[in-house]
Design a protein around this motif. Structure first.
Motif, short mmCIF file in Angstrom:
data_model
loop_
_atom_site.label_atom_id
_atom_site.label_comp_id
_atom_site.label_asym_id
_atom_site.label_seq_id
_atom_site.Cartn_x
_atom_site.Cartn_y
_atom_site.Cartn_z
N GLN A 1 0.81 -1.24 0.00
CA GLN A 1 -0.16 -0.15 0.05
C GLN A 1 0.65 1.17 0.10
OE1 GLN A 1 -2.86 -0.89 3.12
NE2 GLN A 1 -4.12 -1.85 1.67
N GLN B 1 -8.13 -0.75 1.32
CA GLN B 1 -7.89 0.57 0.49
C GLN B 1 -8.62 0.48 -0.75
OE1 GLN B 1 -3.96 2.04 0.30
NE2 GLN B 1 -3.90 2.37 2.57
N THR B 2 -10.04 -0.01 -0.52
CA THR B 2 -10.88 0.04 -1.79
C THR B 2 -12.24 0.92 -1.34
OG1 THR B 2 -12.15 -2.00 -1.45
CG2 THR B 2 -10.08 -2.10 -2.63
N ARG C 1 -9.49 1.26 -6.14
CA ARG C 1 -8.36 1.40 -5.17
C ARG C 1 -8.23 2.89 -4.63
NH1 ARG C 1 -2.20 2.03 -4.32
NH2 ARG C 1 -2.25 1.73 -2.30
N PRO D 1 -1.66 -3.47 -3.81
CA PRO D 1 -2.35 -2.61 -2.65
C PRO D 1 -3.76 -3.17 -2.08
CG PRO D 1 -1.42 -1.42 -4.79
CD PRO D 1 -1.53 -2.97 -5.34
N THR D 2 -4.40 -3.83 -2.95
CA THR D 2 -5.95 -4.11 -2.54
C THR D 2 -5.76 -5.75 -1.91
OG1 THR D 2 -6.38 -4.61 -4.71
CG2 THR D 2 -6.70 -2.34 -3.91
N ASP E 1 -13.78 -0.26 2.14
CA ASP E 1 -12.80 -1.37 2.67
C ASP E 1 -11.51 -0.62 2.94
OD1 ASP E 1 -11.29 -3.48 3.36
OD2 ASP E 1 -12.03 -4.79 1.65
N SER F 1 -8.62 -8.00 3.06
CA SER F 1 -9.94 -8.13 4.29
C SER F 1 -10.33 -9.26 4.32
CB SER F 1 -10.86 -6.84 4.16
OG SER F 1 -11.36 -6.95 3.12
#
Lengths: 533, 533
Positions: free
Chosen positions: A310, B175-176, B280, A448-449, B171, A413
């Motif tokens: 991230q 990071q979305t 993102r 990143p996600t 989220d 997540s």
């Protein structure tokens, strides 16, 4: 075109890779699987070549001569040995079947085109004569992607692209290279290194897999944190179809409608044969640094990787083994100095070229997130054995064990939940079959996600090991699909993941793929049974 | 769902943006175009609203009541003012036509769905009643993308998505964020900033353009060096089509076949209506730093940008003006301290959040490559005026000038040649029409393998300014296509670039698009005449 001097050696018909690469399991590993998994000590060797039942070729004389008119007599092979070597991929079920002498499904011929134009001509002939075409690069599919399915046609050929092995163009200023599809990983690196470049794509299959295969399956390599996924490296694609050719990609980025390259990347030979790929290349790094880290547990290590991804502070290689994989690494590698590692989870980091500049920030983040450095030792050990995994599988198949891998990706997540669900599904299925498994997991591709999850499963061999694994695989695939993760992060769909594709892209998504296929391959001869459910 | 308190104000019917944003050209600029371009001093104002000929609505009572049954009576607008505001986009030809009072092509109704389900239901009704549907977000297309074409159907509606203005989910770990398609740029930023995030997507159209439009046109923002293109930010897409819905994207990356998201990104409303986008997001940066640089010439500055992109040492914003654009910036901005800049080419760099860590390395590379720092002044000035360009165009249209922009992208090795070819084509065409232009260029989106080129053209107004520009545009498009560059890097195809799409993706590529369209939109009601030639 630069000429290639050294060709990749042929793989064994009943194993991963070459005979030279193989080695039997150590007594230590044998004891480990006996004591840890209750596997009975028993040798389960492959049958010998003479015991293999290779199916008869059904290629008609008419088709043979039509194909030979394009590629020459020598380009149409119907001998048993060549057909056996093209009778499928390298999944554990593939190997188990061949080790048992089953090769009835060998293709009716292996055809070796020498140019893009010959590929186009072969496809036209196959469409006209209604002969199925299975494109064959390195033959390393682990999802049934090169299974010689006739799919209702009278015969099937494997279209072996090995003669398409040229580096067609280097644009040093734009850092791109145009590679022919049949180049294997090491061959491509050899050609590029003459110009000072590397592709940076090193999947575990690197030693045998091909450029076309990387594109057709959306391969992702061990250095994806630094160099990206293969699909992300592609600037331009040339594709032969029975209905003409496509030449896609004019710029680093475009808003000229949908990105049609993304339809043919991951198309697994079902929508066309990729014959040339223009990729981004990198100056070959002069310096490489490595460092291993220990984390108290998988969740803590995963969080550390998330923070790196991230922030965009990433090594070239970043991979984290869970507790089980770390333990097995330790148990099977006592000879290497693994420092103070006494449990927990092992993380490998490796930095190449400009990524070395990120090392200090990465180390800060990893330490803040709970990691302890183990020095370079275990990371160098990993590097040394990075392509050896599949050879170890062969050796374990010899000693009454079954080993296979599967993989997925999801958001950060959902990572823990997905990991638990897959591990539980595999464990439950194999336990119920009387062969309690060891399930190991690692993260080796981070974004990143989210991230990928790669599972390695080992257990005792059941009565029917193919059916045994298929049941476990089905349970794992269902768990992946239910958890909302993707059914495959880098192994592709092939025949083995088709059952879940509709869950993933919906019924209308499948209809879209069918409509595209009807347009480029109206007779449906391209790789029947793959990709599209 | 987070409620949005402040809605983006409506744009003027005959100009970019709002009346508050507009300002007349300074006497200095007016003198400049007179002396530099030989433009005769003459006012060329827009007609007033009362002089505009808005076409009659052809919506039948039956269709109106079918649509009202879905979105309510208030959701089906047929008044002239509303239809005028949806009568096209914001290209210079669009504005010239409306400023001349031409709005016969206004849609027959403007329909305002309040949910994804209502969008689906409207599409089903329109397919059944054979009514064309033009999706309308911010209405900022500069390529005819929202032109209310009937395309052989009896009537056409503009499907205004402004009520789809929710932030559906955050989220924070992955990071979305899931955003509805009708959110305008500032609205999305407002909602995200409540959670500490930013999207980082700031195209020049930011103040009015919508999330759905960004996705449907593959928009790219001024901060693309740091945050990437919009298509690269998209994790998941929800798409309504007349033939059902698609929900695509389960993981940060996947090998589950072709990436179908990439068919709907850039689909410009011709293959479906994007109703939700999961993107993102980034922690909102606390710190921002800026620095301007001067380069002796465009080629030297371009090489410097190439080195940054290829090493991966990039600021958040990196843009380089050519000599002409730099000169005009200087001439029109004497009030700001532009340091020692006395010619050459201006480069703006801006660093947000974690990108600040790259600043030292970027500065080293830029200095080595021949750049001289000008300090923060000119970069802050650029930031201050970053959304003002289109307002300046309006003001120039008032004073007998024509101003328009166009853009492309290509590899680094083709950049100089492409730039020269486009500049020559524009100059030659407009010179031949008796209105010698000033052609300015900048690079504002860089990649390891190439970059965008963005041209701004200003000249005197000819007898028929729409035809005048169309001739110049055709010459420029031909030059782009001949040079092998993409016909558009971030403006999309719309109606204006359709002529070159076949060059770019080939006849078979166009057939593939048609096949996909037939599958999702069998009656062809979606945005007729756009994208697919």
């Amino acid at each position: 075109m630069t000429e290639l001097e050294h060709r990749t050696p042929e793989q064994e018909w009943n194993a991963w890779g070459t005979a030279e690469g193989a080695s039997p399991v150590s007594e230590e590993v044998r004891t480990l699987i006996e004591q840890g998994l209750g596997v009975e000590r028993r040798d389960t060797p492959s049958v010998s070549r003479s015991e293999v039942r290779v199916g008869e070729s059904r290629l008609t004389a008419e088709v043979r001569s039509a194909l030979a008119a394009i590629v020459g007599d020598d380009g149409v092979r119907t001998d048993d040995d060549t057909r056996l070597l093209h009778s499928g991929g390298k999944s554990t079920p593939d190997l188990l079947r061949r080790r048992a002498g089953e090769a009835e499904s060998a293709p009716d011929a292996v055809v070796l085109p020498g140019s893009h134009e010959q590929v186009c001509a072969v496809l036209a002939q196959c469409a006209e004569h209604r002969v199925a075409v299975v494109p064959f690069g390195g033959g390393t599919s682990v999802v049934g992607g090169v299974e010689p399915e006739r799919g209702g046609f009278s015969s099937v050929i494997a279209l072996d692209l090995r003669l398409l092995d040229g580096l067609l163009e280097i644009d040093a200023e734009s850092q791109t290279a145009t590679l022919q599809a049949g180049l294997r990983g090491p061959e491509a690196e050899t050609l590029l290194s003459e110009h000072g470049f590397t592709l940076g794509h090193f999947p575990q299959s690197f030693e045998h897999a091909s450029i076309g295969g990387f594109a057709a399956t959306r391969s992702s390599g061990q250095a994806s944190s630094g160099y990206g996924r293969f699909d992300g490296m592609v600037v331009r694609l040339r594709v032969a179809t029975p209905n003409g050719e496509l030449d896609l990609g004019r710029a680093p980025a475009s808003a000229a409608g949908p990105d049609l390259r993304q339809l043919f990347l991951g198309s697994e030979g079902a929508l066309g044969i990729i014959t040339e790929v223009t990729v981004r290349v990198h100056p070959k790094p002069r310096e490489v640094e490595s460092e291993a880290w220990s984390f108290p547990d998988f969740a803590t290590g995963a969080t550390a990787l998330r923070l790196l991804a991230q922030e965009g502070a990433l090594p070239t290689v970043a991979r984290l083994s869970d507790e089980a994989e770390t333990m097995i690494n330790l148990a099977t590698a006592r000879d290497v100095g693994s420092g103070e590692q006494t449990g927990g989870c092992l993380m490998i980091t490796r930095y190449e070229g400009p990524r070395i500049a990120a090392r200090q920030r990465v180390a800060e983040l990893l330490a803040e997130a709970g990691g302890s450095s183990l020095g370079a030792g275990p990371a160098e050990k990993w590097d040394h054995g990075r392509y050896h995994g599949p050879y170890l599988r062969d050796a374990l198949l010899d000693v009454n064990a079954v080993v296979e891998t599967l993989e997925t990706a999801c958001t950060w997540s959902q990572l823990a939940e997905t990991c638990d669900a897959v591990r539980a599904a595999l464990t439950e299925s194999l336990q119920a079959q009387g062969t309690p498994p060891l399930v190991m997991c690692h993260i080796s591709h981070v974004y990143p996600t989210g991230a990928s999850l790669y599972f390695t499963v080992a257990c005792g061999r059941g009565e029917d090991p193919v059916a045994q694994w298929m049941r476990a695989k089905r349970a794992a695939g269902d768990a992946i699909s239910r958890s909302g993760a993707t059914i495959t992060h880098h192994h592709a769909v092939g025949m083995d993941h088709g059952a879940w594709l509709t869950d993933e892209i919906g019924e209308l998504g499948v209809q879209v793929l069918r409509a595209v296929k009807s347009t480029v391959d109206p007779s449906g001869v391209l790789n029947p049974g793959k990709l599209i459910p």
